[in-house]
Design a protein around this motif. Sequence first.
Motif: not given
Length: 612
Positions: A356-363
């Motif tokens: 889904l191309r979410l950033p890898a960093d959780p925040d």
Amino acid sequence: MSNAHSAGVRSGLLLLLLPLQAASVAGLGLLVTGPLAGRWPLLVEDGVNRALADRRETLVTAVSAGMSRLAATESIVTLTLVAVLALLLAPGVPQVRRWRNAAFLAGSVAAQSAVFLLVTVVVGRARPDVPHLDAAPPTSSFPSGHVGAATALFGGLAVLAAGRLSGARRALVVGLLLLVPTAVAVSRVYRGMHHPSDVVVGLLNGGCTLLVMAYALFWSTPGTRASTGLPAPRTRPDDTGAAHTATRIPTAAPAAPAGPGRTVVVRHPHGCDDGTAARVRALLRGHGCTDQVWTSTTAEEPAGALAARVAEADTALVVVCGGDGTVRACADVLSGGGIPLAIVPCGTGNLLARNLRLPADPDTALREALAGTTVGIDLGRIHGDGLAPTRFTVMAGAGFDAAMVRDASARLKRRLGWAAYVLSALRHLGDPRMRLSVRLDGGAPLERRARMVVVGNVGSLQGGLPLLPDARPDSGRLEVVLLDPRGVAGWLAAARHLLTRPATRASGPRLTGGQERRAARGALEYFSAERIDLRFARPQPRELDGDAFAAGTRLTAEVEPGALRVCLPVRGPAEPVAAAGPVRAADGAEEPGGARVTARPPARTGRPDGVR
């Protein structure tokens, strides 16, 4: 929880590149010592060695001696152990990353040495006919073991430094580290220990090993490559081009709750540490989510008390802090309910978040998701003998990958993450093929033999590797791949096909209703359908989104179109959802590379929510 099957299978395939590398280097060595020995540029190598031997000077000899000793076996082993220990004790680095960095460096040095020793068994080349300044080891002159080891060690340190440092400091440190293998190569030729071609191939051997290990252990973060199969939020109904199969989402609402309502946060206690949980809590509060209820997952309740929390009060948003297994369990609860889900990737694989191309960093992932829109994605509903109906978001499989997931060491998984599945994968590379039948959308059963079968809602593995190049989580279809490599050549063909295909397009015409396609000399076979019925001649291990389930002889998977609402960052209107165009192939049409596409009667394409 990590998506074990995809990461582990990919790592197992990558390991097969090392024998291919050894065979390639050995073949090159046989050419150098055989048909090419009397041809340019090999013809002038003896002259280069003699010229350097005639011009030796005291200072240069002393420096070359130091470089040669630096790359000797004893020095390489000692320096590698010291470096690995330092990586494991590095402050401020997450434990999984520390172990991964150490495994990368130690694995690179060990793998290079293994390739070197295998090649020297096949290739015998005498040392240059000049005075030697070092004691000649009993191994072949081709390739240079000193240079290969120095490349693996210092090149590996350069890779790690490039990821940790920045600016002029990074350029200086990386440059100095990369100078060491070159200096060792020149020193070995200067000291009469190797021909120039020996050290060149030594550099290549070490460099190729680094590429394999780096690609296996350090995946590119989402966004560095365009992944296939992404339901990027769309704000214009005509946002599509002729070269793209752009799925249009009929509605796009703000991701953050617009009115009163509870926010339920599902937390995996091991994946989401206290610091991450505190930042998630603050980010939600900053977006107006003041009424927060938190629940932790357990082995018995992989979604925590989500079902009870959602039932007892009006819920505006669910946030899941975990990996693919936790997301799957929460999606099973939320399917069809309309409550949006925000994903905070805290697992090892995080395959759904990556697709889904979410950033890898959780925040960052949560911040961008809350500021974005909610879109509908499909879910896979699956059941079988001994497997109660449940859902998956990423992939489900049986055979090789499920056996690998089942037998991976729990202790190694805690320390190494998905890299622990490599050892389990090696144990199962020789497992017998399974007999199965595949029925697509109620059609006639197709009898097949394979080592594994994977049904996917999304298609990209770590680093954007397109295992299922036509899979899209908003297509209203599920994609299927059978892996059936025959012998070493088959495994290598499958690995080459998967590793060399761009992540931005399929390896041929996009599959439409009821088609099949073979690739990698028949080692891979692809299908597409809304319902897939699998029957196995004998019980096979099974897995869903990296969770192992009891072995069985049946699996039935169906797509649930648009069943889950997910909060996603806003994408540009021109950004493509997928790069594979809607090419309809005639019966028996050939695709590029010799793979064959055959047509079947088209399956159902209507979707109850209007999404196509």
